[in-house]
Design an enzyme around this catalytic site. Sequence first.
Site, short mmCIF file in Angstrom:
data_model
loop_
_atom_site.label_atom_id
_atom_site.label_comp_id
_atom_site.label_asym_id
_atom_site.label_seq_id
_atom_site.Cartn_x
_atom_site.Cartn_y
_atom_site.Cartn_z
N ASP A 212 6.74 -34.68 -2.32
CA ASP A 212 7.31 -35.28 -3.53
C ASP A 212 8.18 -36.47 -3.18
O ASP A 212 8.08 -37.54 -3.79
CB ASP A 212 8.17 -34.24 -4.27
CG ASP A 212 7.38 -33.42 -5.27
OD1 ASP A 212 6.30 -33.86 -5.68
OD2 ASP A 212 7.86 -32.33 -5.62
N MET A 213 9.07 -36.28 -2.23
CA MET A 213 10.03 -37.32 -1.89
C MET A 213 9.35 -38.55 -1.28
O MET A 213 9.68 -39.69 -1.61
CB MET A 213 11.09 -36.76 -0.95
CG MET A 213 11.93 -35.67 -1.60
SD MET A 213 12.93 -34.75 -0.41
CE MET A 213 14.08 -36.01 0.09
#
Length: 440
Positions: A212-213
């Site tokens: 996600d990051m």
Amino acid sequence: MIPNTAHLSYCLRVLLRRTASPNVIGRHGFATSSESDAPTITAAHPLSGVRILDMTRIISGPYCTMILADMGAEVIKIERPFYGGDETRKWGPPFLAQSKDSIYFQAVNRNKKSIAINLKRGKEIIYELAQKCDVLVENYVPGKLAEYDLDYEQLRKVAPHIIYCSMTGYGSVGPYAKRPGYDVIASSVCGLLHITGERAGQPSKVGVPVTDMATGLYAHGAILAALLQRQRTGVGQKIDVDLLSTGMSLLINVGSNYLNAGIEAQRWGTAHSSIVPYQSFKTADGYLTIGAGSDDQFRELCQLLQIADIAENAKFKTNKDRVNNRVELIALLEDIFVKKTSKSWMQQFENASFPAGPVNSIREVFEDEHIKAIGLVKTLPHPRDESVKVVGPPVVYSESKNDARTAPPTMGQHTDEVLTQLLGYSTEQIAELRDKKIIE
């Protein structure tokens, strides 16, 4: 085809932008509401004047827009009314005492404004906002926003300048396109879980949603590049970023090894497949990570451990030798490291050329003297709770500002402000929208 009125309006905005300072990336020849409330956003922020319509939730999208907000972009976060807004507001415990928002939410939503709009019934408001924004970021399943006439093909008709960034699980094409995207699932499909964990253990995820990051980081860079290109062309564009492609890009040497040598990867725990020793070792009171990336560093390590003869042993003399005889060497080093504390070893290695560091608990991380010295943790006043602490931006500019300025907003905190100050709505209009359940 762009309607004539929209086209004329757009041309006028482009003309205004070109007569403004050439250093301003954004479209606005006037101060945003945040800028007029100085000292929040100033000309020292590299994205001062850029306005972003944030239609993201969970992690990847909010992480992306927070990075842009830190650099001075005015981020207007659209949240779902009557259902609590961004789902991560309820991802707890722990929660803040007064606002009842999760502390998880606080990690990726600072420096933003929150407005609550029903997308099904409030698309005209979204159109108006898009006309006054530079960038729209969304992370819905492909096709979902088209149901509300809020996809790129619709938005570009009313806002041809818009940079429209779609963040999805698997991209906008292909057999997986309609699947919902979650970090651990994408990390499973792309192979990251397959290569993470102890050698004899089960697949494991990283302790934070790294896919996600990383997707948020890719998206923020792509948006900055698109803003730069729009300065040259005056035209917006669509950006597609997805978790699966990001996860595969993170495979780096592991992916390259398979593509070019047919080598299937395996789990190595904290160890490295191609460098030995390069891993964590148990100490008397914890774990210590050592990296001897060259033969010279290995010789130095052996000298400090008082086993200089090991560095001259034919089985360990070069890195290739050490990789081939990994099991024997690691067992030897394990017997040595377990005899002293991590602190003692760090004192012994203080001036060493090879890297070494303790495996800190989270408490130890935030109590570390270096972390305190660089002032990475920031305390921000909160509109309902007294304050909230955040880890500030990791990037420092010599001539610009990149900072944590305001606490993550409460749900719908800025609805009235944005509608009145940015769109010019009257009190009566806002009341009518609330009566119709279009806004909260």
